[in-house]
Scaffold this active site. Sequence first.
Site, PDB file in Angstrom:
ATOM      1  N   LYS A 115       0.827  -9.082  -1.900  1.00  0.00           N
ATOM      2  CA  LYS A 115       1.426  -8.517  -0.684  1.00  0.00           C
ATOM      3  C   LYS A 115       0.820  -9.091   0.588  1.00  0.00           C
ATOM      4  CE  LYS A 115       2.845  -4.193  -2.882  1.00  0.00           C
ATOM      5  NZ  LYS A 115       2.374  -4.502  -4.229  1.00  0.00           N
ATOM      6  N   GLU A 199      -2.031   0.145   5.776  1.00  0.00           N
ATOM      7  CA  GLU A 199      -0.864   0.151   6.649  1.00  0.00           C
ATOM      8  C   GLU A 199      -0.685   1.538   7.238  1.00  0.00           C
ATOM      9  OE1 GLU A 199       2.226  -3.027   4.568  1.00  0.00           O
ATOM     10  OE2 GLU A 199       2.491  -0.878   4.236  1.00  0.00           O
ATOM     11  N   HIS A 234       6.710   7.242  -6.622  1.00  0.00           N
ATOM     12  CA  HIS A 234       6.950   5.942  -5.985  1.00  0.00           C
ATOM     13  C   HIS A 234       7.804   5.007  -6.848  1.00  0.00           C
ATOM     14  CE1 HIS A 234       4.129   6.914  -2.782  1.00  0.00           C
ATOM     15  NE2 HIS A 234       3.228   7.198  -3.668  1.00  0.00           N
ATOM     16  N   ARG A 291      12.447 -11.496  -8.990  1.00  0.00           N
ATOM     17  CA  ARG A 291      13.095 -11.353 -10.300  1.00  0.00           C
ATOM     18  C   ARG A 291      14.390 -10.603 -10.113  1.00  0.00           C
ATOM     19  NH1 ARG A 291      12.310  -5.955 -10.744  1.00  0.00           N
ATOM     20  NH2 ARG A 291      10.322  -5.112 -10.037  1.00  0.00           N
TER      21      ARG A 291
END
Length: 485
Positions: A115, A199, A234, A291
Amino acid sequence: MKKILVANRGEIAIRVMKTARKMGIKTIAIYSEADRNAPHVRYANESVCIGEAPSSKSYLNGNKIIEVAKKLNADGIHPGYGFLSENANFAELCERNNIIFIGPKSKSIKMMGDKLAAKDAVKNYKIPMVPGIDRAISNPQEAIEIAHKIGFPILIKAAAGGGGKGMRVVQKAENVEEQMQRAISEATSAFGDGSVFIEKYITSPRHIEIQVLADSYGNVLQLFERECSVQRRHQKVLEEAPSSILSEELRNKMGEAAIMVAKSCDYLGAGTVEFLIDDKLNFYFLEMNTRLQVEHPVTELITDVDLVEQQILIARGQEITIKQEDLKINGHALELRVYAEDPLNNFLPSVGKLTTYKIPTGKNIRVDNGFEEGMEIPIYYDPMLSKLITYGKTRDEAIQLMIDAIENYKVVGAMTTLPFGKFVCKHEAFRSGAFNTHFVENYYTPDKLEKELKEEAQLAALIALKIHLDEQKILKIPGANYLNK
């Protein structure tokens, strides 16, 4: 490309094989000892046992898979999703053995799989990103200082991997150290990499993703968005396309951003760029999945594009023949992931023997399925049985058809997410479009579902009783000649 090895199992293996068969391409199935009698094994032209039941000894054994592919003269390998689909080392192994990896190049997988590297790749393209830092940290005190700058709540995230692992929401400074250690430990265990970053936590986000296709001639298309905000832990459970909140202007902006993300990593094939949208409709780049996505069928239904076919054509070295201006959104589609999980018990896995397993059929109902009646659900893998997809001219039509399809999906032997899917589709927050990623915690409890199931059972019993009494009345009418009716 005349023969493809499908390095996966269950519904996605069959899904890929169906398109390959349509294209006149032969397929090779691999299977573990636990999947010896699985439908995907019989569907393929050839099949090979790859190893013992644990995925580490079978579906994740890249060297063994390459060995089988070479022995049976496979031209390409399709990884599906999960397992080795986002493993840059496996893609590189295919490249070194002159086997086509039906997906992006290893360097793109590596870049977007981290990330922090992904953020670094796209930062020069002026794509909005969630406020935070773009480097790994391990010092809790430094994390607290950063949190004060960007403001609580914050999100501590693993740099590698996904699926909600290594992720912690922190509301107060005094909880940062403990939650950071937990995130690092979970990330290390899940991905072998404990790197985390911070974040700003978007408190009421929508999770919107854009499907992209890119070929080796510089063409990049965006095939519109999917709404993936109904999640538990999540992880997505119900997805739809298009989203009910995007204007045409916002859709175009997000589509253009997704194309730039794909270009930033020299992408090839089918991929998905994920975004968060806040309550003011500002969007932020989240990550790129390199993907095919589990929820790809909803895009296929609204665009009439076979994404697996496009993956194979691009991998063959062909240019995309579709033009961006030719792509239009037509109708609405929903997908429910039918997991063998108990929604009345915190969605815990529910394994057992499928003594009854009847899937719904009919116009505009699609079931991407990997199981059949009499099968045992293995404990070793993801507990998804199938994907139930419905299509309608309007969102309301697709929702109602989903409810009807769920009612006609009969499963005995394991608990599933079917009742939860029905709960979502009937809920006013979902029907109105006024929901976000906190749908489950805001609106769902096992008690509410249990109450709904009891009411449905009571209603069904009353209907059955009325039918029985009506039949008894007919039988008692004197002098009636029923034989001649």
